[in-house]
Design an enzyme around this catalytic site. Structure first.
Site, short mmCIF file in Angstrom:
data_model
loop_
_atom_site.label_atom_id
_atom_site.label_comp_id
_atom_site.label_asym_id
_atom_site.label_seq_id
_atom_site.Cartn_x
_atom_site.Cartn_y
_atom_site.Cartn_z
N SER A 193 0.85 -1.20 0.00
CA SER A 193 0.00 0.00 0.00
C SER A 193 0.87 1.24 0.00
O SER A 193 2.02 1.21 0.47
CB SER A 193 -0.89 0.01 1.25
OG SER A 193 -1.47 1.28 1.46
N TYR A 206 -2.06 -0.51 10.40
CA TYR A 206 -2.16 -0.91 9.00
C TYR A 206 -0.90 -0.51 8.23
O TYR A 206 -0.33 -1.31 7.48
CB TYR A 206 -3.39 -0.25 8.37
CG TYR A 206 -3.60 -0.59 6.91
CD1 TYR A 206 -4.19 -1.79 6.54
CD2 TYR A 206 -3.23 0.30 5.90
CE1 TYR A 206 -4.40 -2.11 5.20
CE2 TYR A 206 -3.44 0.00 4.57
CZ TYR A 206 -4.02 -1.20 4.22
OH TYR A 206 -4.21 -1.51 2.90
#
Length: 307
Positions: A193, A206
Site C-alpha cells: 500500500s 495498517y
C-alpha cells in the site's frame, strides 16, 4: 458539439473512463461487501487485451471475492490461468460473482471460504488448491484488515493483533505452505500500500503491516531466487473496494470524497480495481517480468514518494 466530439475521440483512442468523485455517502459493517457499493467497483477491464501469458497456470488469491483480488482473478483467467480464491464466509455472494466472472473466461474457479489468521488454515488453502486444480504456480497474498483511528492510543491490542495476523502473519504462513509446492518460474505477489511509504498518522497498525510486507518481499525474493521463484509486491494508492467504506474510522461523508482532495493522488480520484489488476499480470508473467524480483511496484495515481 465540441465536448461531444472530444468525448467520442477519447473513446475511439481507448482512453479509459472511470467513475469520478463525489461518490454517494455510504458506510458498511466489516468486512464490507462489494455488491452493496455505489458505484459498483469496476473489474472487467474491457480495454485489456489478453495474450495467453498465464496459459495452464494455477493461482491462489486471498481476498479474491472482491476489490483488487476479484479484478486480478478475472484477468488471470483471461490470460489462461485457473484460479482459487479465498474469502470470509460472509462474503459468499461476492465470491459467487467472482466465480461466475472467472468461468466466463473459460477457466476454473475454486472457492475457499476461510479466515486466514492461523497457520493451519493457510496450509489447508494451499493443499486444497493443489488438490482441486492440480498445481500452484502463482500466490497472491492480498487479503487485508484495516481500521483508521484518531490516535495510536485508540488502537487496541486486539485490533493491532488482528491487523498483523491478517496482513502479515497470513502472508508468511501462505508462503511457507506454497513454496514446497511451487516449481521454477512460479511467482509470489504481495499487496502492499502507499501507506507503507507515507505512514499516515491515522493508520499506525495498517501502515506498519504494509511496511513489513515491503521488507518481507525483498527478503523473500533473495531467499527464493535459487528456486526460481520470483517475489514482488504491488503498492496501490486509494482503490474503490469494500475495504475503505467498511473502515470503522471513516464516516459516510468522508467516503464521498475518498481518494480526492489535496491529500489524494494527482489523478483526482480513487483507482478502480481493473486499473490495478494488469500490474499483477505483469509480475506473474514470465514473458513480462522474468528479470524482476524484490520490487514494490507503485500504482498510486501519480503520487510519488521516497522509501
Amino acid at each position: 458539439m465540441k465536448k461531444k466530439s472530444a468525448k467520442k475521440s477519447r473513446a475511439r483512442s481507448g482512453v479509459q473512463q472511470e467513475p469520478k468523485l463525489p461518490f454517494p455517502a455510504q458506510h458498511q459493517e466489516k468486512p464490507g461487501l462489494e455488491y452493496k457499493l455505489k458505484p459498483r467497483p469496476r473489474y472487467l477491464a474491457p480495454n485489456y487485451k489478453a495474450a495467453a501469458k498465464l496459459e495452464g497456470r494455477v493461482a491462489l488469491i486471498t481476498g479474491g471475492d472482491s476489490g483488487i483480488g476479484r479484478a486480478v482473478a478475472v484477468l488471470f483467467a483471461r490470460e489462461g490461468a485457473d484460479v482459487a480464491i479465498n474469502y470470509l464466509p460472509v462474503e459468499e455472494k461476492d465470491a459467487q460473482e467472482t466465480k461466475a466472472a472467472v468461468e466466463a473466461q473459460g477457466r476454473r474457479c475454486l472457492l475457499l471460504p476461510a479466515d486466514i489468521r492461523t497457520a493451519a488454515v493457510c496450509q489447508k488453502l494451499v493443499s486444497r488448491t493443489v488438490k482441486g486444480l492440480g498445481s500452484l504456480d502463482i500466490l497472491v497474498s492480498n487479503a487485508a484488515w484495516q481500521n483508521s483511528t484518531e490516535s495510536v492510543l485508540d488502537v487496541t491490542d486486539a485490533e493491532f493483533d488482528r491487523t498483523f495476523k491478517t496482513n502479515v502473519y497470513a502472508c508468511f504462513w501462505l508462503v511457507k505452505a506454497a513454496v514446497p509446492r511451487m516449481k521454477e518460474g512460479s511467482s509470489i505477489i504481495i499487496t502492499s500500500s502507499e501507506t507503507s511509504f507515507l505512514g499516515p498518522g491515522h493508520m499506525p497498525d495498517y501502515s506498519a503491516t504494509k511496511g513489513a510486507l515491503n521488507t518481507l518481499t525483498k527478503s523473500l525474493a533473495q531467499s527464493l531466487m535459487e528456486k526460481g521463484i520470483r517475489v514482488n509486491a504491488v503498492a496501490p494508492g486509494p482503490v474503490w473496494t469494500p475495504l475503505n467504506p467498511s473502515d470503522k474510522g471513516r464516516t459516510a461523508k468522508e467516503i464521498k470524497k475518498f481518494g480526492g482532495g489535496p491529500k489524494g493522488p494527482p489523478i483526482g480520484r480513487p483507482a478502480q480495481p481493473e486499473e490495478l489488476a494488469p500490474a499483477y499480470v505483469f509480475l506473474a508473467s514470465e514473458a513480462d517480468s522474468s528479470y524482476i524480483a524484490g520490487q514494490v511496484l507503485r500504482v498510486m495515481g501519480g503520487k510519488t514518494s521516497g522509501g
